[in-house]
Design a protein around this motif. Structure first.
Motif, PDB file in Angstrom:
ATOM      1  N   LEU A 192       6.217  11.080  -6.448  1.00  0.00           N
ATOM      2  CA  LEU A 192       7.003  10.051  -6.192  1.00  0.00           C
ATOM      3  C   LEU A 192       6.521   9.618  -4.520  1.00  0.00           C
ATOM      4  CD1 LEU A 192       9.241   7.805  -6.751  1.00  0.00           C
ATOM      5  CD2 LEU A 192      10.542   9.451  -6.147  1.00  0.00           C
ATOM      6  N   GLY A 193       6.539  10.533  -3.867  1.00  0.00           N
ATOM      7  CA  GLY A 193       6.208  10.199  -2.484  1.00  0.00           C
ATOM      8  C   GLY A 193       5.073   9.607  -2.182  1.00  0.00           C
ATOM      9  N   ARG A 194       4.014  10.272  -2.819  1.00  0.00           N
ATOM     10  CA  ARG A 194       2.583   9.804  -2.855  1.00  0.00           C
ATOM     11  C   ARG A 194       2.633   8.302  -3.305  1.00  0.00           C
ATOM     12  NH1 ARG A 194       1.714  15.062  -3.828  1.00  0.00           N
ATOM     13  NH2 ARG A 194       1.482  14.592  -6.242  1.00  0.00           N
ATOM     14  N   THR A 195       3.321   7.950  -4.409  1.00  0.00           N
ATOM     15  CA  THR A 195       3.325   6.744  -4.914  1.00  0.00           C
ATOM     16  C   THR A 195       3.936   5.641  -3.922  1.00  0.00           C
ATOM     17  OG1 THR A 195       3.468   7.570  -7.424  1.00  0.00           O
ATOM     18  CG2 THR A 195       4.128   5.183  -6.779  1.00  0.00           C
ATOM     19  N   ILE A 196       4.918   6.043  -3.327  1.00  0.00           N
ATOM     20  CA  ILE A 196       5.601   5.182  -2.091  1.00  0.00           C
ATOM     21  C   ILE A 196       4.591   4.960  -1.024  1.00  0.00           C
ATOM     22  CG2 ILE A 196       7.461   5.515  -0.390  1.00  0.00           C
ATOM     23  CD1 ILE A 196       9.243   7.031  -2.544  1.00  0.00           C
ATOM     24  N   PHE A 197       3.798   6.036  -0.632  1.00  0.00           N
ATOM     25  CA  PHE A 197       2.965   5.797   0.476  1.00  0.00           C
ATOM     26  C   PHE A 197       1.785   5.029  -0.101  1.00  0.00           C
ATOM     27  CE2 PHE A 197      -0.422   8.252   3.061  1.00  0.00           C
ATOM     28  CZ  PHE A 197      -0.278   7.157   4.040  1.00  0.00           C
ATOM     29  N   ALA A 198       1.358   5.083  -1.243  1.00  0.00           N
ATOM     30  CA  ALA A 198       0.031   4.392  -1.813  1.00  0.00           C
ATOM     31  C   ALA A 198       0.781   2.915  -1.946  1.00  0.00           C
ATOM     32  CB  ALA A 198      -0.319   4.988  -3.004  1.00  0.00           C
TER      33      ALA A 198
ATOM     34  N   GLU B 138      -4.974  13.021  -1.199  1.00  0.00           N
ATOM     35  CA  GLU B 138      -5.841  11.978  -0.087  1.00  0.00           C
ATOM     36  C   GLU B 138      -5.779  10.688  -0.926  1.00  0.00           C
ATOM     37  OE1 GLU B 138      -9.763  13.117   0.990  1.00  0.00           O
ATOM     38  OE2 GLU B 138     -10.290  12.486  -0.853  1.00  0.00           O
ATOM     39  N   ILE B 139      -5.619   9.616  -0.120  1.00  0.00           N
ATOM     40  CA  ILE B 139      -5.493   8.185  -0.689  1.00  0.00           C
ATOM     41  C   ILE B 139      -6.678   7.151  -0.239  1.00  0.00           C
ATOM     42  CG2 ILE B 139      -4.154   6.074  -0.480  1.00  0.00           C
ATOM     43  CD1 ILE B 139      -1.564   7.692  -0.513  1.00  0.00           C
ATOM     44  N   TRP B 140      -7.453   6.810  -0.906  1.00  0.00           N
ATOM     45  CA  TRP B 140      -8.627   5.865  -0.476  1.00  0.00           C
ATOM     46  C   TRP B 140      -8.106   4.491  -0.615  1.00  0.00           C
ATOM     47  CZ3 TRP B 140     -13.712   7.196  -0.007  1.00  0.00           C
ATOM     48  CH2 TRP B 140     -14.301   8.611   0.009  1.00  0.00           C
ATOM     49  N   PHE B 141      -8.411   3.776   0.204  1.00  0.00           N
ATOM     50  CA  PHE B 141      -8.008   2.388   0.310  1.00  0.00           C
ATOM     51  C   PHE B 141      -8.793   1.535   0.932  1.00  0.00           C
ATOM     52  CE2 PHE B 141      -7.172   4.499   4.500  1.00  0.00           C
ATOM     53  CZ  PHE B 141      -7.339   3.344   5.486  1.00  0.00           C
ATOM     54  N   TYR B 142      -8.769   0.159   0.473  1.00  0.00           N
ATOM     55  CA  TYR B 142      -9.785  -0.982   1.331  1.00  0.00           C
ATOM     56  C   TYR B 142      -8.915  -1.448   2.382  1.00  0.00           C
ATOM     57  CZ  TYR B 142     -11.660  -5.562   1.659  1.00  0.00           C
ATOM     58  OH  TYR B 142     -12.072  -6.866   1.900  1.00  0.00           O
ATOM     59  N   ALA B 143      -9.753  -1.624   3.563  1.00  0.00           N
ATOM     60  CA  ALA B 143      -9.241  -2.418   4.815  1.00  0.00           C
ATOM     61  C   ALA B 143      -9.980  -3.714   5.017  1.00  0.00           C
ATOM     62  CB  ALA B 143      -9.182  -1.545   6.054  1.00  0.00           C
ATOM     63  N   LEU B 144      -9.386  -4.529   5.480  1.00  0.00           N
ATOM     64  CA  LEU B 144     -10.120  -5.706   5.931  1.00  0.00           C
ATOM     65  C   LEU B 144     -10.913  -5.594   7.197  1.00  0.00           C
ATOM     66  CD1 LEU B 144     -10.396  -8.655   4.499  1.00  0.00           C
ATOM     67  CD2 LEU B 144      -8.387  -9.319   5.981  1.00  0.00           C
ATOM     68  N   THR B 145     -10.480  -4.659   7.995  1.00  0.00           N
ATOM     69  CA  THR B 145     -11.074  -4.710   9.232  1.00  0.00           C
ATOM     70  C   THR B 145     -10.696  -3.476   9.873  1.00  0.00           C
ATOM     71  OG1 THR B 145      -9.013  -5.249  10.545  1.00  0.00           O
ATOM     72  CG2 THR B 145     -10.333  -7.205   9.925  1.00  0.00           C
TER      73      THR B 145
ATOM     74  N   VAL C 293      -5.692  -2.601   0.312  1.00  0.00           N
ATOM     75  CA  VAL C 293      -5.203  -2.058  -0.854  1.00  0.00           C
ATOM     76  C   VAL C 293      -5.719  -0.557  -1.400  1.00  0.00           C
ATOM     77  CG1 VAL C 293      -5.971  -2.714  -3.292  1.00  0.00           C
ATOM     78  CG2 VAL C 293      -5.765  -4.473  -1.649  1.00  0.00           C
ATOM     79  N   THR C 294      -4.718  -0.221  -1.797  1.00  0.00           N
ATOM     80  CA  THR C 294      -5.060   1.479  -2.153  1.00  0.00           C
ATOM     81  C   THR C 294      -5.737   1.256  -3.695  1.00  0.00           C
ATOM     82  OG1 THR C 294      -3.016   2.288  -1.539  1.00  0.00           O
ATOM     83  CG2 THR C 294      -4.081   3.528  -2.945  1.00  0.00           C
ATOM     84  N   VAL C 295      -6.940   2.115  -3.612  1.00  0.00           N
ATOM     85  CA  VAL C 295      -7.884   1.948  -4.696  1.00  0.00           C
ATOM     86  C   VAL C 295      -7.807   3.554  -5.492  1.00  0.00           C
ATOM     87  CG1 VAL C 295      -9.158   0.126  -3.933  1.00  0.00           C
ATOM     88  CG2 VAL C 295      -9.703   2.369  -3.418  1.00  0.00           C
TER      89      VAL C 295
ATOM     90  N   VAL D  83      -7.236   8.498   3.805  1.00  0.00           N
ATOM     91  CA  VAL D  83      -6.343   9.075   4.606  1.00  0.00           C
ATOM     92  C   VAL D  83      -5.560  10.011   3.940  1.00  0.00           C
ATOM     93  CG1 VAL D  83      -4.394   7.298   4.089  1.00  0.00           C
ATOM     94  CG2 VAL D  83      -4.494   8.298   6.016  1.00  0.00           C
ATOM     95  N   LYS D  84      -5.175  11.425   4.488  1.00  0.00           N
ATOM     96  CA  LYS D  84      -4.549  12.263   3.960  1.00  0.00           C
ATOM     97  C   LYS D  84      -3.247  11.897   3.835  1.00  0.00           C
ATOM     98  CE  LYS D  84      -7.772  15.418   4.356  1.00  0.00           C
ATOM     99  NZ  LYS D  84      -7.963  16.055   3.153  1.00  0.00           N
ATOM    100  N   ALA D  85      -2.586  12.330   2.673  1.00  0.00           N
ATOM    101  CA  ALA D  85      -1.033  12.207   2.138  1.00  0.00           C
ATOM    102  C   ALA D  85      -0.450  13.519   2.221  1.00  0.00           C
ATOM    103  CB  ALA D  85      -1.261  11.415   0.782  1.00  0.00           C
TER     104      ALA D  85
END
Length: 160
Positions: A106-112, A130-137, A122-124, A98-100
């Protein structure tokens, strides 16, 4: 710099008093005060007391952001529970990004961290905007991709 140093000392003293429950003990209270002063002194020497390290400017926006995030955590808990109870065929793990739009680290850390606090995600990896994350569904993935959390984290950050 002085306002950050003083506020750090006051906040640490309040937290220490609340967590310890020792308000009148003749030895513990002075030792608590000494630990607060030593910590503030070391933080000052390390030059980590600044706008980002002690974000006083986020105090008022946090009163709006944290209740919203707690509601999102609750809703996501229910979604995850529904999928778990539906069985393993209901769960379809995936990696997504997702785009950040936050302007500061600090703002990106809050979002992640907000992504990671939300059950089923889970943010990976965080890189630039850009933030890569794991989603269960897929449902949870789309919930993040709708941009509401990004918008609110950017608003919370308060940078223009």
């Amino acid at each position: 710099m002085l306002k950050y140093t003083v506020s750090l000392a006051v906040i640490m003293a309040i937290i220490w008093l609340l967590f310890s429950g020792m308000w009148t003990h003749p030895i513990i209270v002075p030792l608590g005060a000494a630990s607060v002063l030593l910590t503030v002194y070391l933080a000052t020497r390390m030059k980590i007391i600044d706008r980002e390290g002690h974000p006083l400017h986020l105090l008022v926006p946090s009163l709006k952001y944290w209740p919203w995030l707690l509601m999102e955590i609750s809703k996501s808990n229910l979604i995850v529970a529904r999928h778990v109870l539906a069985g393993k065929n209901s769960i379809n793990p995936r990696m997504a990004r997702v785009k950040a739009s936050q302007k500061t680290a600090l703002g990106r850390t809050i979002f992640a961290n907000s992504i990671t606090l939300t059950p089923g995600t889970v943010t990976v990896h965080v890189r630039d905007n850009e933030i890569w994350f794991y989603a269960l569904t897929e449902e949870i993935e789309q919930g993040l991709k709708d941009g509401e959390m990004d918008r609110r984290a950017t608003e919370f950050e308060g940078e223009s």
